[in-house]
Scaffold this active site. Sequence first.
Site, PDB file in Angstrom:
ATOM      1  N   GLN A 351      33.370  50.233  30.807  1.00 34.84           N
ATOM      2  CA  GLN A 351      32.664  48.957  29.092  1.00 34.84           C
ATOM      3  C   GLN A 351      32.419  49.775  28.368  1.00 34.84           C
ATOM      4  O   GLN A 351      30.740  49.978  27.537  1.00 34.84           O
ATOM      5  CB  GLN A 351      32.157  47.572  29.356  1.00 34.84           C
ATOM      6  CG  GLN A 351      32.712  46.929  30.554  1.00 34.84           C
ATOM      7  CD  GLN A 351      32.296  47.084  32.172  1.00 34.84           C
ATOM      8  OE1 GLN A 351      31.097  48.250  32.260  1.00 34.84           O
ATOM      9  NE2 GLN A 351      32.430  46.524  32.876  1.00 34.84           N
ATOM     10  N   ASP A 374      37.724  47.686  27.945  1.00 32.19           N
ATOM     11  CA  ASP A 374      37.427  47.219  27.484  1.00 32.19           C
ATOM     12  C   ASP A 374      37.748  47.162  25.811  1.00 32.19           C
ATOM     13  O   ASP A 374      36.753  47.129  24.649  1.00 32.19           O
ATOM     14  CB  ASP A 374      35.944  46.519  26.807  1.00 32.19           C
ATOM     15  CG  ASP A 374      36.036  45.524  28.945  1.00 32.19           C
ATOM     16  OD1 ASP A 374      37.026  45.430  29.889  1.00 32.19           O
ATOM     17  OD2 ASP A 374      34.221  45.066  28.975  1.00 32.19           O
ATOM     18  N   ASP A 395      41.374  46.117  31.438  1.00 29.42           N
ATOM     19  CA  ASP A 395      40.888  45.144  30.703  1.00 29.42           C
ATOM     20  C   ASP A 395      40.795  45.105  29.707  1.00 29.42           C
ATOM     21  O   ASP A 395      40.073  44.761  28.606  1.00 29.42           O
ATOM     22  CB  ASP A 395      39.960  44.102  31.150  1.00 29.42           C
ATOM     23  CG  ASP A 395      39.842  43.899  32.839  1.00 29.42           C
ATOM     24  OD1 ASP A 395      41.188  43.721  33.038  1.00 29.42           O
ATOM     25  OD2 ASP A 395      38.868  43.925  33.226  1.00 29.42           O
ATOM     26  N   ARG A 463      44.598  39.472  34.716  1.00 32.82           N
ATOM     27  CA  ARG A 463      43.989  39.618  35.172  1.00 32.82           C
ATOM     28  C   ARG A 463      42.990  38.501  35.485  1.00 32.82           C
ATOM     29  O   ARG A 463      42.107  38.918  34.162  1.00 32.82           O
ATOM     30  CB  ARG A 463      43.300  40.185  36.304  1.00 32.82           C
ATOM     31  CG  ARG A 463      42.136  41.103  35.808  1.00 32.82           C
ATOM     32  CD  ARG A 463      41.681  42.166  36.644  1.00 32.82           C
ATOM     33  NE  ARG A 463      40.526  42.912  35.362  1.00 32.82           N
ATOM     34  CZ  ARG A 463      39.860  44.023  36.635  1.00 32.82           C
ATOM     35  NH1 ARG A 463      39.363  43.785  38.265  1.00 32.82           N
ATOM     36  NH2 ARG A 463      39.283  44.889  35.677  1.00 32.82           N
ATOM     37  N   TRP A 465      39.888  37.234  34.909  1.00 28.37           N
ATOM     38  CA  TRP A 465      38.388  37.246  34.133  1.00 28.37           C
ATOM     39  C   TRP A 465      37.398  35.933  34.772  1.00 28.37           C
ATOM     40  O   TRP A 465      36.984  35.995  35.542  1.00 28.37           O
ATOM     41  CB  TRP A 465      38.344  37.551  32.848  1.00 28.37           C
ATOM     42  CG  TRP A 465      37.123  38.087  32.686  1.00 28.37           C
ATOM     43  CD1 TRP A 465      36.003  38.456  33.048  1.00 28.37           C
ATOM     44  CD2 TRP A 465      35.871  37.983  31.391  1.00 28.37           C
ATOM     45  NE1 TRP A 465      34.700  39.005  32.782  1.00 28.37           N
ATOM     46  CE2 TRP A 465      34.845  38.202  31.205  1.00 28.37           C
ATOM     47  CE3 TRP A 465      36.205  38.170  29.420  1.00 28.37           C
ATOM     48  CZ2 TRP A 465      33.857  38.437  30.486  1.00 28.37           C
ATOM     49  CZ3 TRP A 465      35.002  38.238  29.072  1.00 28.37           C
ATOM     50  CH2 TRP A 465      34.246  38.342  29.375  1.00 28.37           C
TER      51      TRP A 465
END
Length: 557
Positions: A351, A374, A395, A463, A465
Amino acid sequence: MSNSNQPLLSKPKSLKHKNLCLVLSFVAILGSVAFFTAQLISVNTNNNDDSLLTTSQICHGAHDQDSCQALLSEFTTLSLSKLNRLDLLHVFLKNSVWRLESTMTMVSEARIRSNGVRDKAGFADCEEMMDVSKDRMMSSMEELRGGNYNLESYSNVHTWLSSVLTNYMTCLESISDVSVNSKQIVKPQLEDLVSRARVALAIFVSVLPARDDLKMIISNRFPSWLTALDRKLLESSPKTLKVTANVVVAKDGTGKFKTVNEAVAAAPENSNTRYVIYVKKGVYKETIDIGKKKKNLMLVGDGKDATIITGSLNVIDGSTTFRSATVAANGDGFMAQDIWFQNTAGPAKHQAVALRVSADQTVINRCRIDAYQDTLYTHTLRQFYRDSYITGTVDFIFGNSAVVFQNCDIVARNPGAGQKNMLTAQGREDQNQNTAISIQKCKITASSDLAPVKGSVKTFLGRPWKLYSRTVIMQSFIDNHIDPAGWFPWDGEFALSTLYYGEYANTGPGADTSKRVNWKGFKVIKDSKEAEQFTVAKLIQGGLWLKPTGVTFQEWL
């Protein structure tokens, strides 16, 4: 990292201090219950409003009905079978603020006494989240004071209370890796705040007038909450905007400041008017945190490939996800145009956020946002992105705001070995939150480094979270790098029946929905009225705040 066996309070007197805190907290809680129950009795005996419901009716739509009724029982007596909902909400929020202040003190003490960079960073995140949550609850009480409510008031309060719950959950995530002894002292109090935030949302939703639960108002090119001056700024020529800027930042010394941080620090606090910082072409290696009091701040650059703000903070090297952002915007009314936000940490660092936005009524126009995992943290509140270029891997658009992307390029990159690309990871925690990711009239494509190997790298639209994750892709071009299944599970069956993932009127080789997942929560939207719930007009109340900024936006489908 501190030793997991290291006690939070290491001195002999610490146990006494801890026990004293617990005793005082218990006494204070008893006192507060008595005080606020008395207030509620006073309110209800003088109000015969027809907006009365039993606790079971109020809690019908709550995340946890039993917990909701148990918490509401603190504010009822045997002689009261019905409650005025707005009065109840006001009293409940007052009590929640009191409990929040008590928890803030405990978290602050935990940070001071903790060992290790990660522990201190996690507690610092919590302090910030609780501080802004207090502001949002106070603003909500003020917004509903006096009885002169309108759709804008309801939309504001719904947004603010939704953000409070997200803030608490962010706090819990930030301290998930701190030492056990430090965490166990504050975690029960934090979980209690989470429960109360859920109940506040349940009460509020029971008050809402009959209307679309995602009511948003946007017209023309930008959300309606933009003022006429803001709209003029966004529609101005780059040359005009730079000339009229309040201050100039230039690395070569031709401006008032050489760093963006200096210019932000010098900006007025709690400004009711737009304050423009023009950042000249160049690479600015800075980590910038725009505080909550720096309201109505606008960063303007020389172009999304010319003015670059870059950093490399990341989780592997000790930062929290929340604190890893190269630029973090916390002041309401934040705007950015013609800027490149970048985090160069790379896929191996996990991240690493390029831009985090925790500011209400934010506009990002003609910007580039680059990282890997991220990339863009759309943390909370209402946000609008237009004509921007966003890249990443895992993500890379995530958070729990109410956010609309229009005419943006959303570009998947070649990830690290063994990784799958996930365009989105929406974090809606509660079915009463008015949050979602809406991607409208965008281009979803592969980067030049992913395109040649797209056959060996799985790329998905997103997806879930969190349990009530909500994302809609509509009227967009989807290229053939997207897996035919479209969406990917987070962990087994988690959230597959409670999420809401929708696709509407998309085009391109990746838009074929015939082989999409068959989850209960996924649907191919056929009805335009359903799709309209995720437009600028309805999702982010854009008609109330975007118009004045001058940014281009489409209100409806």
